[in-house]
Design a protein around this motif. Sequence first.
Motif, PDB file in Angstrom:
ATOM      1  N   ASP A  38       9.065   9.402 -14.639  1.00 45.43           N
ATOM      2  CA  ASP A  38      10.002   9.719 -13.562  1.00 45.43           C
ATOM      3  C   ASP A  38       9.469  10.842 -12.671  1.00 45.43           C
ATOM      4  O   ASP A  38      10.210  11.745 -12.256  1.00 45.43           O
ATOM      5  N   GLY A  39       8.172  10.796 -12.399  1.00 44.91           N
ATOM      6  CA  GLY A  39       7.535  11.763 -11.515  1.00 44.91           C
ATOM      7  C   GLY A  39       7.150  13.077 -12.158  1.00 44.91           C
ATOM      8  O   GLY A  39       6.557  13.933 -11.502  1.00 44.91           O
ATOM      9  N   VAL A  40       7.454  13.248 -13.441  1.00 42.69           N
ATOM     10  CA  VAL A  40       7.178  14.496 -14.144  1.00 42.69           C
ATOM     11  C   VAL A  40       5.977  14.307 -15.067  1.00 42.69           C
ATOM     12  O   VAL A  40       5.930  13.356 -15.856  1.00 42.69           O
ATOM     13  N   ALA A  56       6.398  10.020  -5.052  1.00 38.80           N
ATOM     14  CA  ALA A  56       6.845   8.971  -4.133  1.00 38.80           C
ATOM     15  C   ALA A  56       7.141   7.677  -4.893  1.00 38.80           C
ATOM     16  O   ALA A  56       8.102   6.980  -4.592  1.00 38.80           O
ATOM     17  N   LEU A  57       6.325   7.341  -5.882  1.00 40.74           N
ATOM     18  CA  LEU A  57       6.549   6.125  -6.668  1.00 40.74           C
ATOM     19  C   LEU A  57       7.846   6.223  -7.474  1.00 40.74           C
ATOM     20  O   LEU A  57       8.501   5.199  -7.712  1.00 40.74           O
ATOM     21  N   ALA A  58       8.210   7.398  -7.886  1.00 42.48           N
ATOM     22  CA  ALA A  58       9.428   7.578  -8.683  1.00 42.48           C
ATOM     23  C   ALA A  58      10.689   7.405  -7.847  1.00 42.48           C
ATOM     24  O   ALA A  58      11.781   7.256  -8.394  1.00 42.48           O
ATOM     25  N   THR A  59      10.545   7.392  -6.518  1.00 44.47           N
ATOM     26  CA  THR A  59      11.696   7.178  -5.648  1.00 44.47           C
ATOM     27  C   THR A  59      11.686   5.787  -5.031  1.00 44.47           C
ATOM     28  O   THR A  59      12.735   5.223  -4.735  1.00 44.47           O
ATOM     29  N   GLU A  60      10.479   5.234  -4.778  1.00 47.75           N
ATOM     30  CA  GLU A  60      10.308   3.919  -4.142  1.00 47.75           C
ATOM     31  C   GLU A  60      11.008   3.832  -2.797  1.00 47.75           C
ATOM     32  O   GLU A  60      11.367   2.760  -2.335  1.00 47.75           O
ATOM     33  N   THR A  61      11.258   4.940  -2.162  1.00 47.49           N
ATOM     34  CA  THR A  61      11.722   4.944  -0.768  1.00 47.49           C
ATOM     35  C   THR A  61      10.959   6.025  -0.040  1.00 47.49           C
ATOM     36  O   THR A  61      10.591   7.044  -0.608  1.00 47.49           O
ATOM     37  N   ALA A  62      10.695   5.792   1.227  1.00 48.52           N
ATOM     38  CA  ALA A  62       9.940   6.758   2.026  1.00 48.52           C
ATOM     39  C   ALA A  62      10.850   7.372   3.073  1.00 48.52           C
ATOM     40  O   ALA A  62      11.600   6.665   3.736  1.00 48.52           O
ATOM     41  N   PRO A  63      10.810   8.679   3.242  1.00 48.08           N
ATOM     42  CA  PRO A  63      11.652   9.313   4.261  1.00 48.08           C
ATOM     43  C   PRO A  63      11.169   8.960   5.659  1.00 48.08           C
ATOM     44  O   PRO A  63      10.023   8.610   5.853  1.00 48.08           O
ATOM     45  N   ASP A 113       0.802  -1.217   0.000  1.00 40.70           N
ATOM     46  CA  ASP A 113       0.000   0.000   0.000  1.00 40.70           C
ATOM     47  C   ASP A 113       0.838   1.272   0.000  1.00 40.70           C
ATOM     48  O   ASP A 113       0.498   2.265   0.636  1.00 40.70           O
ATOM     49  N   TYR A 114       1.946   1.246  -0.716  1.00 43.30           N
ATOM     50  CA  TYR A 114       2.770   2.448  -0.865  1.00 43.30           C
ATOM     51  C   TYR A 114       2.501   3.066  -2.228  1.00 43.30           C
ATOM     52  O   TYR A 114       2.555   2.364  -3.242  1.00 43.30           O
ATOM     53  N   THR A 152      -4.900   3.932 -11.279  1.00 42.98           N
ATOM     54  CA  THR A 152      -3.546   4.375 -11.600  1.00 42.98           C
ATOM     55  C   THR A 152      -2.661   3.150 -11.748  1.00 42.98           C
ATOM     56  O   THR A 152      -2.773   2.192 -10.985  1.00 42.98           O
ATOM     57  N   ILE A 153      -1.784   3.185 -12.733  1.00 44.51           N
ATOM     58  CA  ILE A 153      -0.814   2.107 -12.948  1.00 44.51           C
ATOM     59  C   ILE A 153       0.587   2.695 -12.886  1.00 44.51           C
ATOM     60  O   ILE A 153       0.858   3.761 -13.461  1.00 44.51           O
ATOM     61  N   SER A 154       1.467   2.021 -12.171  1.00 42.07           N
ATOM     62  CA  SER A 154       2.858   2.436 -12.094  1.00 42.07           C
ATOM     63  C   SER A 154       3.743   1.240 -12.387  1.00 42.07           C
ATOM     64  O   SER A 154       3.465   0.120 -11.936  1.00 42.07           O
ATOM     65  N   LEU A 155       4.794   1.437 -13.158  1.00 40.72           N
ATOM     66  CA  LEU A 155       5.783   0.385 -13.391  1.00 40.72           C
ATOM     67  C   LEU A 155       7.110   1.019 -13.769  1.00 40.72           C
ATOM     68  O   LEU A 155       7.187   2.204 -14.084  1.00 40.72           O
ATOM     69  N   TRP A 156       8.152   0.200 -13.705  1.00 43.10           N
ATOM     70  CA  TRP A 156       9.487   0.617 -14.116  1.00 43.10           C
ATOM     71  C   TRP A 156       9.877  -0.168 -15.363  1.00 43.10           C
ATOM     72  O   TRP A 156       9.623  -1.371 -15.449  1.00 43.10           O
ATOM     73  N   ILE A 157      10.478   0.505 -16.319  1.00 44.78           N
ATOM     74  CA  ILE A 157      10.935  -0.181 -17.527  1.00 44.78           C
ATOM     75  C   ILE A 157      12.376   0.214 -17.850  1.00 44.78           C
ATOM     76  O   ILE A 157      12.841   1.300 -17.497  1.00 44.78           O
ATOM     77  N   LYS A 158      13.056  -0.699 -18.521  1.00 41.15           N
ATOM     78  CA  LYS A 158      14.386  -0.436 -19.066  1.00 41.15           C
ATOM     79  C   LYS A 158      14.435  -1.095 -20.425  1.00 41.15           C
ATOM     80  O   LYS A 158      14.326  -2.321 -20.539  1.00 41.15           O
ATOM     81  N   THR A 159      14.575  -0.299 -21.469  1.00 38.57           N
ATOM     82  CA  THR A 159      14.498  -0.870 -22.812  1.00 38.57           C
ATOM     83  C   THR A 159      15.227  -0.032 -23.847  1.00 38.57           C
ATOM     84  O   THR A 159      15.430   1.171 -23.663  1.00 38.57           O
TER      85      THR A 159
END
Length: 234
Positions: free
Chosen positions: A175-177, A227-234, A35-36, A98-105
């Motif tokens: 990337d959060g933009v 927050a999703l673009a960092t995947e870490t929480a302060p 739930d992040y 909302t859908i979030s994912l990371w890609i490298k291609t």
Amino acid sequence: KLSTDVIDLSDNTEGLVIPSGVTGPDTTDTTADCDYPTTATALYQLQSNDDDTCGNYNGTGETNITYTSGKFGDSATFSGNGKIILPSFPSFSSTGFTISLWIKTTDTLANAYILILNQVNYALFNINRNSGSAFSYYNGSWQTGSITVRDGNWHNIVVAISPNSPSALQVLYVDGVEDIRTTNSYGFTGSNSYNNIGTNNGTNPYTGQIAQLRIFPSVLTQEQVTALATETAP
């Protein structure tokens, strides 16, 4: 003379006396947090399998997928003929999603499917093989972004879709933009014929890596997208 060396106090195994008010790095890994940054329907970490970390929507099958060193540990790697089949999800017609994912291609195949949720007439594409500078999403029509993602680097992609009354607001973030904001009365199809990662049910296969697929039953805010673009929480 005072030393200018930086001391990492996050692992104080030497028993150093740390002055009051001095702390080390304070970050928390959120990659396994279902739930992040808010309540999710599903989280596919894609580090070694297609299981849903939330526990209710595990993948129902995969073909020609390997798990190799990636963004957060290992990531799902698609060599051009891979597919992960996802189950049917609850209706998002009243809440949006909302859908979030990371890609490298570096994929140069036009219209290669990164993700398709046929039940909501929705897909992510990697397009513009000539310039390599566009990312697009589809909700009844093409919407092409301007931020480069086909460059062999990891990028976080988020698409937020509001409920479709009177028309759906669609926002694409890279990337959060924010990259695209538009409206479209595409509607929710209600069909659950297939939901796939990496292909349009066997056609237009994707080549590259995918990590941290999150599906939310709500429209995320800019702060949550950041927050999703960092995947870490302060």
